[in-house]
Write a protein that holds these residues in place. Structure first.
Motif, PDB file in Angstrom:
ATOM      1  N   VAL A 579       2.069   2.146  -6.451  1.00  0.00           N
ATOM      2  CA  VAL A 579       1.120   2.445  -5.371  1.00  0.00           C
ATOM      3  C   VAL A 579      -0.193   1.705  -5.603  1.00  0.00           C
ATOM      4  O   VAL A 579      -0.767   1.100  -4.677  1.00  0.00           O
ATOM      5  CB  VAL A 579       0.881   3.975  -5.290  1.00  0.00           C
ATOM      6  CG1 VAL A 579      -0.366   4.274  -4.454  1.00  0.00           C
ATOM      7  CG2 VAL A 579       2.094   4.674  -4.705  1.00  0.00           C
ATOM      8  N   THR A 580      -0.676   1.740  -6.851  1.00  0.00           N
ATOM      9  CA  THR A 580      -1.935   1.064  -7.181  1.00  0.00           C
ATOM     10  C   THR A 580      -1.834  -0.435  -6.887  1.00  0.00           C
ATOM     11  O   THR A 580      -2.748  -1.035  -6.278  1.00  0.00           O
ATOM     12  CB  THR A 580      -2.274   1.291  -8.666  1.00  0.00           C
ATOM     13  OG1 THR A 580      -2.378   2.689  -8.917  1.00  0.00           O
ATOM     14  CG2 THR A 580      -3.592   0.612  -9.020  1.00  0.00           C
ATOM     15  N   LEU A 581      -0.713  -1.030  -7.304  1.00  0.00           N
ATOM     16  CA  LEU A 581      -0.540  -2.466  -7.083  1.00  0.00           C
ATOM     17  C   LEU A 581      -0.386  -2.794  -5.600  1.00  0.00           C
ATOM     18  O   LEU A 581      -0.981  -3.766  -5.094  1.00  0.00           O
ATOM     19  CB  LEU A 581       0.692  -2.957  -7.854  1.00  0.00           C
ATOM     20  CG  LEU A 581       0.601  -2.880  -9.385  1.00  0.00           C
ATOM     21  CD1 LEU A 581       1.949  -3.197 -10.018  1.00  0.00           C
ATOM     22  CD2 LEU A 581      -0.467  -3.863  -9.895  1.00  0.00           C
ATOM     23  N   LEU A 582       0.414  -1.987  -4.872  1.00  0.00           N
ATOM     24  CA  LEU A 582       0.672  -2.263  -3.459  1.00  0.00           C
ATOM     25  C   LEU A 582      -0.594  -2.091  -2.627  1.00  0.00           C
ATOM     26  O   LEU A 582      -0.830  -2.843  -1.666  1.00  0.00           O
ATOM     27  CB  LEU A 582       1.776  -1.340  -2.944  1.00  0.00           C
ATOM     28  CG  LEU A 582       2.261  -1.580  -1.511  1.00  0.00           C
ATOM     29  CD1 LEU A 582       2.767  -3.011  -1.344  1.00  0.00           C
ATOM     30  CD2 LEU A 582       3.366  -0.595  -1.142  1.00  0.00           C
ATOM     31  N   SER A 583      -1.444  -1.147  -3.001  1.00  0.00           N
ATOM     32  CA  SER A 583      -2.679  -0.919  -2.237  1.00  0.00           C
ATOM     33  C   SER A 583      -3.639  -2.098  -2.361  1.00  0.00           C
ATOM     34  O   SER A 583      -4.510  -2.289  -1.505  1.00  0.00           O
ATOM     35  CB  SER A 583      -3.356   0.369  -2.706  1.00  0.00           C
ATOM     36  OG  SER A 583      -3.761   0.268  -4.064  1.00  0.00           O
ATOM     37  N   ARG A 584      -3.484  -2.878  -3.432  1.00  0.00           N
ATOM     38  CA  ARG A 584      -4.307  -4.081  -3.594  1.00  0.00           C
ATOM     39  C   ARG A 584      -3.779  -5.234  -2.747  1.00  0.00           C
ATOM     40  O   ARG A 584      -4.519  -6.147  -2.397  1.00  0.00           O
ATOM     41  CB  ARG A 584      -4.333  -4.499  -5.066  1.00  0.00           C
ATOM     42  CG  ARG A 584      -5.055  -3.502  -5.969  1.00  0.00           C
ATOM     43  CD  ARG A 584      -4.869  -3.862  -7.433  1.00  0.00           C
ATOM     44  NE  ARG A 584      -5.485  -2.879  -8.315  1.00  0.00           N
ATOM     45  CZ  ARG A 584      -5.270  -2.814  -9.625  1.00  0.00           C
ATOM     46  NH1 ARG A 584      -4.433  -3.708 -10.194  1.00  0.00           N
ATOM     47  NH2 ARG A 584      -5.875  -1.908 -10.360  1.00  0.00           N
ATOM     48  N   MET A 585      -2.452  -5.191  -2.419  1.00  0.00           N
ATOM     49  CA  MET A 585      -1.835  -6.268  -1.648  1.00  0.00           C
ATOM     50  C   MET A 585      -2.090  -6.120  -0.155  1.00  0.00           C
ATOM     51  O   MET A 585      -2.245  -7.110   0.557  1.00  0.00           O
ATOM     52  CB  MET A 585      -0.315  -6.291  -1.902  1.00  0.00           C
ATOM     53  CG  MET A 585       0.078  -6.543  -3.346  1.00  0.00           C
ATOM     54  SD  MET A 585       1.889  -6.469  -3.542  1.00  0.00           S
ATOM     55  CE  MET A 585       2.057  -6.677  -5.313  1.00  0.00           C
ATOM     56  N   THR A 586      -2.072  -4.860   0.319  1.00  0.00           N
ATOM     57  CA  THR A 586      -2.243  -4.621   1.755  1.00  0.00           C
ATOM     58  C   THR A 586      -2.727  -3.199   1.977  1.00  0.00           C
ATOM     59  O   THR A 586      -2.580  -2.336   1.116  1.00  0.00           O
ATOM     60  CB  THR A 586      -0.909  -4.850   2.496  1.00  0.00           C
ATOM     61  OG1 THR A 586      -1.115  -4.708   3.892  1.00  0.00           O
ATOM     62  CG2 THR A 586       0.151  -3.846   2.070  1.00  0.00           C
ATOM     63  N   GLU A 587      -3.316  -2.983   3.144  1.00  0.00           N
ATOM     64  CA  GLU A 587      -3.808  -1.636   3.453  1.00  0.00           C
ATOM     65  C   GLU A 587      -2.608  -0.717   3.716  1.00  0.00           C
ATOM     66  O   GLU A 587      -1.744  -1.022   4.536  1.00  0.00           O
ATOM     67  CB  GLU A 587      -4.725  -1.665   4.676  1.00  0.00           C
ATOM     68  CG  GLU A 587      -5.393  -0.326   4.945  1.00  0.00           C
ATOM     69  CD  GLU A 587      -6.396  -0.399   6.097  1.00  0.00           C
ATOM     70  OE1 GLU A 587      -7.348   0.405   6.094  1.00  0.00           O
ATOM     71  OE2 GLU A 587      -6.223  -1.261   6.983  1.00  0.00           O
ATOM     72  N   CYS A 588      -2.578   0.421   3.002  1.00  0.00           N
ATOM     73  CA  CYS A 588      -1.437   1.339   3.100  1.00  0.00           C
ATOM     74  C   CYS A 588      -1.910   2.787   3.154  1.00  0.00           C
ATOM     75  O   CYS A 588      -3.001   3.133   2.673  1.00  0.00           O
ATOM     76  CB  CYS A 588      -0.501   1.196   1.897  1.00  0.00           C
ATOM     77  SG  CYS A 588       0.279  -0.422   1.723  1.00  0.00           S
ATOM     78  N   CYS A 589      -1.055   3.615   3.715  1.00  0.00           N
ATOM     79  CA  CYS A 589      -1.234   5.071   3.692  1.00  0.00           C
ATOM     80  C   CYS A 589      -0.022   5.643   2.970  1.00  0.00           C
ATOM     81  O   CYS A 589       1.111   5.420   3.395  1.00  0.00           O
ATOM     82  CB  CYS A 589      -1.342   5.612   5.113  1.00  0.00           C
ATOM     83  SG  CYS A 589      -1.330   7.416   5.206  1.00  0.00           S
ATOM     84  N   PHE A 590      -0.245   6.365   1.883  1.00  0.00           N
ATOM     85  CA  PHE A 590       0.844   6.865   1.040  1.00  0.00           C
ATOM     86  C   PHE A 590       1.000   8.380   1.194  1.00  0.00           C
ATOM     87  O   PHE A 590       0.015   9.130   1.123  1.00  0.00           O
ATOM     88  CB  PHE A 590       0.585   6.536  -0.431  1.00  0.00           C
ATOM     89  CG  PHE A 590       0.476   5.070  -0.722  1.00  0.00           C
ATOM     90  CD1 PHE A 590       1.623   4.295  -0.897  1.00  0.00           C
ATOM     91  CD2 PHE A 590      -0.769   4.449  -0.812  1.00  0.00           C
ATOM     92  CE1 PHE A 590       1.520   2.936  -1.171  1.00  0.00           C
ATOM     93  CE2 PHE A 590      -0.875   3.093  -1.086  1.00  0.00           C
ATOM     94  CZ  PHE A 590       0.275   2.327  -1.262  1.00  0.00           C
ATOM     95  N   VAL A 591       2.225   8.804   1.375  1.00  0.00           N
ATOM     96  CA  VAL A 591       2.539  10.241   1.441  1.00  0.00           C
ATOM     97  C   VAL A 591       3.709  10.522   0.501  1.00  0.00           C
ATOM     98  O   VAL A 591       4.750   9.864   0.577  1.00  0.00           O
ATOM     99  CB  VAL A 591       2.895  10.682   2.874  1.00  0.00           C
ATOM    100  CG1 VAL A 591       3.411  12.133   2.874  1.00  0.00           C
ATOM    101  CG2 VAL A 591       1.692  10.559   3.784  1.00  0.00           C
TER     102      VAL A 591
END
Length: 754
Positions: A579-591
């Motif tokens: 999640v930490t890495l993916l949030s740096r690649m693109t804007e995301c909302c995690f549930v």
């Protein structure tokens, strides 16, 4: 009756202690083990026990004849009719010719004594508005009754008929000769040892008015090791009225208080003739002589001629026989003098308590069983559907894995002992996990589960298995009754079923619901009763209550599933690092949707660099990324409906998401490689590294063609909903569960208003 047979019965009834028949005594030590083995084979499911299509009250005994089963059947049918319940009767038809099930009155042949038997004909005559079915196959007989519109089946002489399950087992004991000499046939009258009375739901001591209070107490004491006293009732045998048959063969009406005066020849061909003669003596009838024939004997013209000569020799005024014997007098054959027939009826001593005991046994109990966390989730949906459909029934759950938290969370009673193993379940793929489970007490847990399941034998109707053939076998071994199977574990796309599994499903499953059409077709070719009405996994969508959850964050909507096993407390860090890495690649909302088996607080404590918000609704990263993960405590389907991709380490949960058209990103391991055979193009597997998970997720988000391909594959491979609704409907109609609830509700209302 021959001198030889009379001598044997005198010994078997305990009237003669010294007899040449004592030579038979050792034979019961051969008979008893065989009887025990037979019952054990049924209890273990090796011989098939099948639930009938209607609620069923069995009237039987544990001795050879003479306990007044027929009057008791008559009593139960009349009593149920008073409650507004249309009961039918199923009888074997003693010595009747073998034939398909028939109901008396359907044609001329059905009223022939050789086809129907004497007792069914007698009941049909006494109860003209009641369907009386004659069938050696009691299950087929009950099925015919259901087709004829009956609400309930009363079955005659079925205590030893183990092929058919029953809702209420009533066993009759003759108070004047309860156990004969106490020996098992051929050394006595007992069909089974005394321990068999433990299978009864209710015991009725008949002819209580012909026995002393001490005799009744002695019988209850002998029964006390096997059944509680509140299940033992007493009943009198009383005269209802007299039927007069003139010398021309026509019946004559008699006043209610009529008693035949004079001297009579008493004749009988019943199981306990001495009881009949005592009954006449108690009525004050003078007996000039007696003639006893073997049970169910059909009188011949020669017999009647001899009886006429005897009446003349004894200066008798006529004859008296039982109502059943009347059925065994050939049509057109008459006596020279009048024939009187007493009709008898049962009178319960404590009718209200008897009715309440019947009510308690008629209450429907249904059991959902499952053997996995994903199966539990499906089982919960099924149990909720059952509760909604069968409102007067008790719906319980039995889980082989875990403690059934998913059920208890939904107010469904769990009757199994907890099975919390380090691996989180019964391990299939990892030997080291299996060794760990064995050290943790897996063997003792399995034994405890089986002991508990055996203790519940007889309480539930046909159980519903959600899982695999191992669960089906466990139910058979402990319950004996043929279950229904919601087959979630195997498919032709996942190794398929081996021969022994197909054999077990063919021989012992009522019906199997498969997860895809191809599997149903394969099983049907092997003569397995298999159907496909949708993938049961997709029925998890029914858990979502709209609007249960809304995605409020910005960016790509990423669903996170850490899994349902204990290892989820470790795997959460792998997912959160991704999640930490993916949030740096693109804007995301995690549930994240934690499984019901997972303690969210404990999971939060096991994370590295993350903490739970004060309101418990978010996991917040303490690093410079400031990533957030919303924690959804609603059913998975509620959050899954809005997700764009899934990073998931679950099993059933991953499949549900794929079926919704959500691309699945997971890790390479043995279990997931098996799952890949089902999901195929709908899933991407990567090494268990955060970087690989983040890269795969970003690739799917960035490639619209790839995402569309994965979405279409998931929907195509997982199929539609509908399996559980069809299972509920099958139980309602084909298994008679609707009928059971209706009967219980009517009977409960009748007693409460009575």
């Amino acid at each position: 009756m021959s001198v030889l047979l009379r001598s044997y019965l005198k010994y078997a009834r305990g009237e003669s202690r010294l007899s040449p028949w004592m030579l038979l005594y050792p034979l019961q030590y051969v008979a008893k083990p065989l009887m025990k083995l037979r019952i054990g084979l049924y209890n273990r499911g090796i011989f098939s026990v099948t639930d009938p299509a209607l609620p069923t009250i069995s009237i039987g005994n544990n001795s050879l004849g003479g306990t007044n089963k027929t009057p008791m059947v008559d009593y139960m049918v009349r009593h149920l009719r008073d409650a507004g319940i249309k009961a039918g009767i199923v009888s074997r038809g003693y010595k009747a010719k073998d034939h398909p099930p028939l109901w008396i009155g359907q044609d001329r042949k059905s009223t022939d004594r050789d086809f129907a038997g004497d007792e069914p004909l007698m009941l049909a005559k006494r109860l003209p508005d009641t369907k009386v079915v004659v069938s050696r196959n009691r299950l087929e007989g009950v099925k015919l009754l259901a087709a004829l519109g009956a609400d309930l089946a009363v079955t005659d002489d079925t205590f030893q008929h183990k092929k058919m399950a029953r809702d209420v087992d009533i066993v009759l004991i003759d108070s004047t000769c309860p156990f004969g000499n106490g020996n098992v046939i051929p050394a006595g009258l007992m069909r089974e040892p005394m321990s068999a009375f433990g299978r009864a739901d209710i015991i009725v001591l008949t002819k209580a008015n012909h026995a002393s209070a001490k005799q009744i107490d002695d019988i209850k004491k002998k029964l006390s090791p096997y059944i509680s006293e509140d299940c033992i009732f007493t009943a009198d045998l009383k005269l209802e009225r007299w039927i007069t048959i003139n010398s021309d063969g026509n019946a004559e009406d008699t006043p209610k208080d009529f008693v035949p005066h004079g001297r009579y020849i008493a004749l009988s061909a019943i199981g306990n003739p001495d009881g009949f003669y005592k009954f006449l003596a108690d009525l004050g009838v003078e007996i000039a002589d007696k003639r006893t024939f073997r049970d169910h004997h059909t009188l011949t013209a020669e017999d009647i001629a001899q009886l006429d000569e005897l009446a003349n020799a004894r200066n008798a005024d006529g004859f008296i026989c039982t109502e059943k014997d009347l059925m065994n007098i050939p049509s057109g054959t008459v006596f020279r003098k009048k024939l009187y027939v007493p009709t008898i009826t049962i009178s319960m001593h404590e009718p209200l308590l008897f009715k309440k005991k019947i009510l308690s046994k008629l209450k429907p109990y249904f059991l959902v069983t499952s053997n996995g966390h994903g199966e539990d989730a499906i089982g919960v949906v099924l149990a909720k559907k059952l509760k909604e459909r069968f409102k007067s029934a008790q719906i319980d759950a039995f889980t082989l894995v875990g403690s059934g938290k998913a059920y208890t969370k939904n107010n469904i009673r769990v009757v199994s002992p907890p099975s919390e193993m380090p691996s989180g379940g019964v391990v299939k793929y990892n030997i080291s996990d299996l060794v760990g489970d064995m050290r943790h007490g897996l063997r003792d847990t399995i034994i405890e589960q089986h002991d508990t399941m055996r203790s519940l034998r007889g309480r539930y109707r046909a159980p519903i298995c959600v899982g695999d053939v191992y669960l089906l076998v466990s139910l058979l071994w402990c319950q004996g009754m043929r279950p229904l199977l919601i087959a979630t574990a195997k498919s032709v796309h996942l190794n398929g079923h081996i021969y022994i599994e197909k054999w077990l499903m063919r021989k012992r499953a009522h019906l199997v619901w498969t997860r895809d059409e191809e599997t149903a077709a394969e099983l049907t070719k092997a003569q397995v009763p298999a159907v496909f009405y949708g993938n049961p996994i997709m029925d998890l969508l029914d858990e979502a209550a709209e609007p249960a959850f809304a995605w409020n964050g910005k960016g790509a909507k990423i669903l996170l599933l850490p899994g349902s096993r204990p290892r989820a407390y470790e795997d959460i860090n792998l997912i959160l690092d991704a999640v930490t890495l993916l949030s740096r690649m693109t804007e995301c909302c995690f549930v994240m949707v934690p499984a019901p088996t997972i303690d969210v607080g404990k999971m939060a404590e096991s994370t590295h660099g993350w903490k739970m918000s004060d309101d418990g609704k978010k996991l917040i990263c303490s690093s410079e990324s400031h990533a957030e993960v919303f924690v959804c405590r609603e059913p998975l389907a509620a959050a899954a409906c809005g997700a764009e991709i899934l990073i998931g380490l679950g099993g059933t949960a991953n499949q549900l998401c794929a079926g919704l058209g959500i691309p699945v990103i997971s890790i390479i391991e043995r279990g997931k490689l098996r799952q890949k055979k089902l999901l195929r193009e709908a899933e991407i597997l990567v090494p268990p590294e955060a970087e690989k998970l983040a890269e795969a997720a970003f690739k799917v988000l960035s490639d619209s063609k790839l995402r569309k391909k994965m979405q279409e594959a998931g929907i195509r491979n997982l199929g539609r909903t509908g399996a559980l609704d069809n299972a509920v409907e099958y139980c309602a109609k084909d298994m008679g569960w609707d009928a059971r609830c209706r009967v219980y509700e009517k009977y409960e209302k009748y007693i409460n208003e009575g």
